[in-house]
Design a protein around this motif. Sequence first.
Motif, mmCIF file in Angstrom:
data_model
loop_
_atom_site.group_PDB
_atom_site.id
_atom_site.type_symbol
_atom_site.label_atom_id
_atom_site.label_comp_id
_atom_site.label_asym_id
_atom_site.label_seq_id
_atom_site.Cartn_x
_atom_site.Cartn_y
_atom_site.Cartn_z
ATOM 1 N N PRO A 137 0.835 -1.203 0.000
ATOM 2 C CA PRO A 137 0.000 0.000 0.000
ATOM 3 C C PRO A 137 0.869 1.252 0.000
ATOM 4 O O PRO A 137 1.687 1.445 0.893
ATOM 5 N N LEU A 138 0.702 2.090 -1.024
ATOM 6 C CA LEU A 138 1.574 3.255 -1.209
ATOM 7 C C LEU A 138 0.791 4.557 -1.151
ATOM 8 O O LEU A 138 -0.392 4.611 -1.519
ATOM 9 N N LEU A 139 1.490 5.607 -0.707
ATOM 10 C CA LEU A 139 0.991 6.980 -0.766
ATOM 11 C C LEU A 139 2.041 7.823 -1.480
ATOM 12 O O LEU A 139 3.218 7.775 -1.106
ATOM 13 N N LEU A 140 1.639 8.565 -2.486
ATOM 14 C CA LEU A 140 2.533 9.560 -3.093
ATOM 15 C C LEU A 140 1.963 10.918 -2.747
ATOM 16 O O LEU A 140 0.777 11.196 -3.021
ATOM 17 N N VAL A 141 2.779 11.772 -2.158
ATOM 18 C CA VAL A 141 2.271 13.018 -1.578
ATOM 19 C C VAL A 141 3.124 14.198 -2.030
ATOM 20 O O VAL A 141 4.370 14.149 -1.945
ATOM 21 N N ARG A 142 2.486 15.269 -2.468
ATOM 22 C CA ARG A 142 3.193 16.537 -2.731
ATOM 23 C C ARG A 142 3.246 17.306 -1.413
ATOM 24 O O ARG A 142 2.209 17.655 -0.831
ATOM 25 N N GLY A 143 4.462 17.547 -0.908
ATOM 26 C CA GLY A 143 4.630 18.229 0.372
ATOM 27 C C GLY A 143 4.501 19.738 0.244
ATOM 28 O O GLY A 143 4.414 20.290 -0.847
ATOM 29 N N ARG A 144 4.543 20.392 1.424
ATOM 30 C CA ARG A 144 4.452 21.868 1.417
ATOM 31 C C ARG A 144 5.667 22.482 0.739
ATOM 32 O O ARG A 144 5.617 23.602 0.249
ATOM 33 N N PHE A 154 5.461 7.020 0.486
ATOM 34 C CA PHE A 154 5.394 6.361 1.794
ATOM 35 C C PHE A 154 4.623 5.053 1.667
ATOM 36 O O PHE A 154 3.804 4.893 0.757
ATOM 37 N N LEU A 155 4.845 4.179 2.616
ATOM 38 C CA LEU A 155 3.906 3.080 2.771
ATOM 39 C C LEU A 155 2.662 3.649 3.449
ATOM 40 O O LEU A 155 2.753 4.426 4.407
ATOM 41 N N ASN A 156 1.528 3.263 2.941
ATOM 42 C CA ASN A 156 0.241 3.772 3.409
ATOM 43 C C ASN A 156 -0.179 2.988 4.661
ATOM 44 O O ASN A 156 -1.219 2.325 4.685
ATOM 45 N N VAL A 157 0.684 3.053 5.665
ATOM 46 C CA VAL A 157 0.517 2.197 6.843
ATOM 47 C C VAL A 157 0.801 3.011 8.095
ATOM 48 O O VAL A 157 1.882 3.615 8.216
ATOM 49 N N ARG A 167 -4.159 0.707 7.481
ATOM 50 C CA ARG A 167 -4.041 1.527 6.267
ATOM 51 C C ARG A 167 -4.476 2.952 6.606
ATOM 52 O O ARG A 167 -5.524 3.162 7.219
ATOM 53 N N LEU A 168 -3.688 3.894 6.145
ATOM 54 C CA LEU A 168 -3.929 5.282 6.539
ATOM 55 C C LEU A 168 -4.992 5.940 5.658
ATOM 56 O O LEU A 168 -5.928 6.571 6.144
ATOM 57 N N CYS A 169 -4.849 5.799 4.340
ATOM 58 C CA CYS A 169 -5.833 6.352 3.405
ATOM 59 C C CYS A 169 -6.481 5.194 2.673
ATOM 60 O O CYS A 169 -5.792 4.275 2.228
ATOM 61 N N ASN A 170 -7.774 5.262 2.543
ATOM 62 C CA ASN A 170 -8.464 4.192 1.834
ATOM 63 C C ASN A 170 -8.129 4.253 0.360
ATOM 64 O O ASN A 170 -8.053 5.318 -0.237
ATOM 65 N N ALA A 171 -7.930 3.082 -0.225
ATOM 66 C CA ALA A 171 -7.587 3.006 -1.642
ATOM 67 C C ALA A 171 -8.777 3.417 -2.485
ATOM 68 O O ALA A 171 -9.902 3.028 -2.220
ATOM 69 N N LYS A 172 -8.502 4.209 -3.473
ATOM 70 C CA LYS A 172 -9.542 4.608 -4.408
ATOM 71 C C LYS A 172 -9.369 3.883 -5.734
ATOM 72 O O LYS A 172 -10.189 4.023 -6.623
ATOM 73 N N GLU A 173 -8.237 3.186 -5.844
ATOM 74 C CA GLU A 173 -7.949 2.571 -7.136
ATOM 75 C C GLU A 173 -9.042 1.584 -7.510
ATOM 76 O O GLU A 173 -9.634 0.926 -6.677
ATOM 77 N N GLY A 174 -9.284 1.488 -8.812
ATOM 78 C CA GLY A 174 -10.349 0.617 -9.280
ATOM 79 C C GLY A 174 -11.677 1.325 -9.303
ATOM 80 O O GLY A 174 -12.628 0.855 -9.902
ATOM 81 N N GLU A 175 -11.744 2.494 -8.639
ATOM 82 C CA GLU A 175 -12.986 3.265 -8.659
ATOM 83 C C GLU A 175 -12.801 4.524 -9.490
ATOM 84 O O GLU A 175 -13.628 5.434 -9.420
ATOM 85 N N GLY A 176 -11.708 4.614 -10.198
ATOM 86 C CA GLY A 176 -11.461 5.788 -11.023
ATOM 87 C C GLY A 176 -10.112 6.418 -10.769
ATOM 88 O O GLY A 176 -9.651 7.238 -11.532
ATOM 89 N N GLY A 177 -9.439 6.007 -9.692
ATOM 90 C CA GLY A 177 -8.089 6.491 -9.447
ATOM 91 C C GLY A 177 -8.021 7.951 -9.064
ATOM 92 O O GLY A 177 -7.094 8.659 -9.436
ATOM 93 N N GLU A 178 -8.984 8.411 -8.262
ATOM 94 C CA GLU A 178 -8.986 9.813 -7.876
ATOM 95 C C GLU A 178 -7.767 10.184 -7.047
ATOM 96 O O GLU A 178 -7.229 9.366 -6.311
ATOM 97 N N VAL A 179 -7.378 11.438 -7.166
ATOM 98 C CA VAL A 179 -6.320 11.983 -6.316
ATOM 99 C C VAL A 179 -6.994 12.645 -5.122
ATOM 100 O O VAL A 179 -7.935 13.420 -5.270
#
Length: 393
Positions: free
Chosen positions: A78-85, A92-95, A102-114
């Motif tokens: 589980p991955l998170l890609l984040v644009r920092g300040r 990061f690992l989404n853990v 899991r920190l953020c729920n996966a949106k993948e497969g539902e359209g891949g929203e950011v």
Amino acid sequence: MDYAPHLAQCRRLLALMQDDGDVLPAEVFHMTPDVYWRPEHFALERERLFFRAPLVLGHAALLPRPGDTLVLDVLGQPLLLVRGRDRQIRGFLNVCRHRGTRLCNAKEGEGGEVLHRTNFTCRYHNWVYDLDGRLKHVPLEDAFPGLDRAAYGLTRIPLAVREGVIFGMIDPDATMDIDGFLAGIDGDLAAHGFGGMHVYARRLARRKANWKLIMDAFLESYHVVRLHQSTIAPFFMDKMAVMDRLGPHQRSLLARQEFVELADLPEAAWDGRRHCTFAYAIFPNTILVLSPDYTSMLTMYPEAADQTLYCHTMLTPHAPRDAKEDDHWRRSLELIEGGVFQAEDLFIAEQAQIGMASGANKTMVYGRFEASIRSFHESVDEWTGARSVVETR
Ligand code: FES
């Protein structure tokens, strides 16, 4: 066209069209279908290739603002890609570092929203992490005597952005030599201006096919005027394609119908988008197709030997400037994503998957126009230690 390797490849394609050069390999080759369906082979690829190689994870233009966050699971990681300040993109690992949720729920497969976040708050006990991964707040912190918050930041993964393309490794303990890995193809990414592109659309689909069967569909041009006869075939010349190996990566050039004009044009007037189509395989699992006024970045994330999460990021030179331009790219997306990739290439890959374990083919035969597939599988074999291309004589 002013990038020397592009000119050189274009000259080779012109020679092929004029029948001046014999640039094709002379022989057929054979491959075993086992590498497309055996779980043991998939386990090898997971361990020796996907956990060790830099992978394309997205495009930086997906995350324009601080706090923009892409959630993506790759091979179960589980991955998170984040644009920092500070505008840097981190992976990061989404853990959660408390008890692993899991920190953020996966949106993948539902359209891949950011997603957009000002911080990351774990739902379980509300530990709070900043955009750069630092642990900022622990409720009832007295319950954790001696807790060193600095040691409990989110776990980083190696990540680098090259010409707008985000590369990362899914093993947090791995080290990444991205410059060495991209040597040979880095100049092409710059020459095409990937860093300045706009993400027009992103589409995800889970398909029942091995990831390599989908890659194969984009590595050879033999099928283009046949499989795609009711969609894009009229744009291309049959058989007219050449390929260069760039380390494990590939640069291919396909002749569009307009390519016949080249013989009468000075090289300065050759147009790499109008006369021909460049296509790249960024090893191991990404394809770039440069259509006349947009680019398709296709990444195949394997989920099982017979299942792949496919991600198509459609890149345009800029955001649509008016309704007419938006309508043009929307119709292009409908044709290429719905009509060509989904309904033709991915559909055929799924149909081929069904045949792989059937026993119909002890080996499969590939002709002179499918040599790029051999190069790709030899590169995979170098990482896995397996042998896909088999000797039949
Ligand atoms: Fe995340 Fe407890 S598991 S705060």
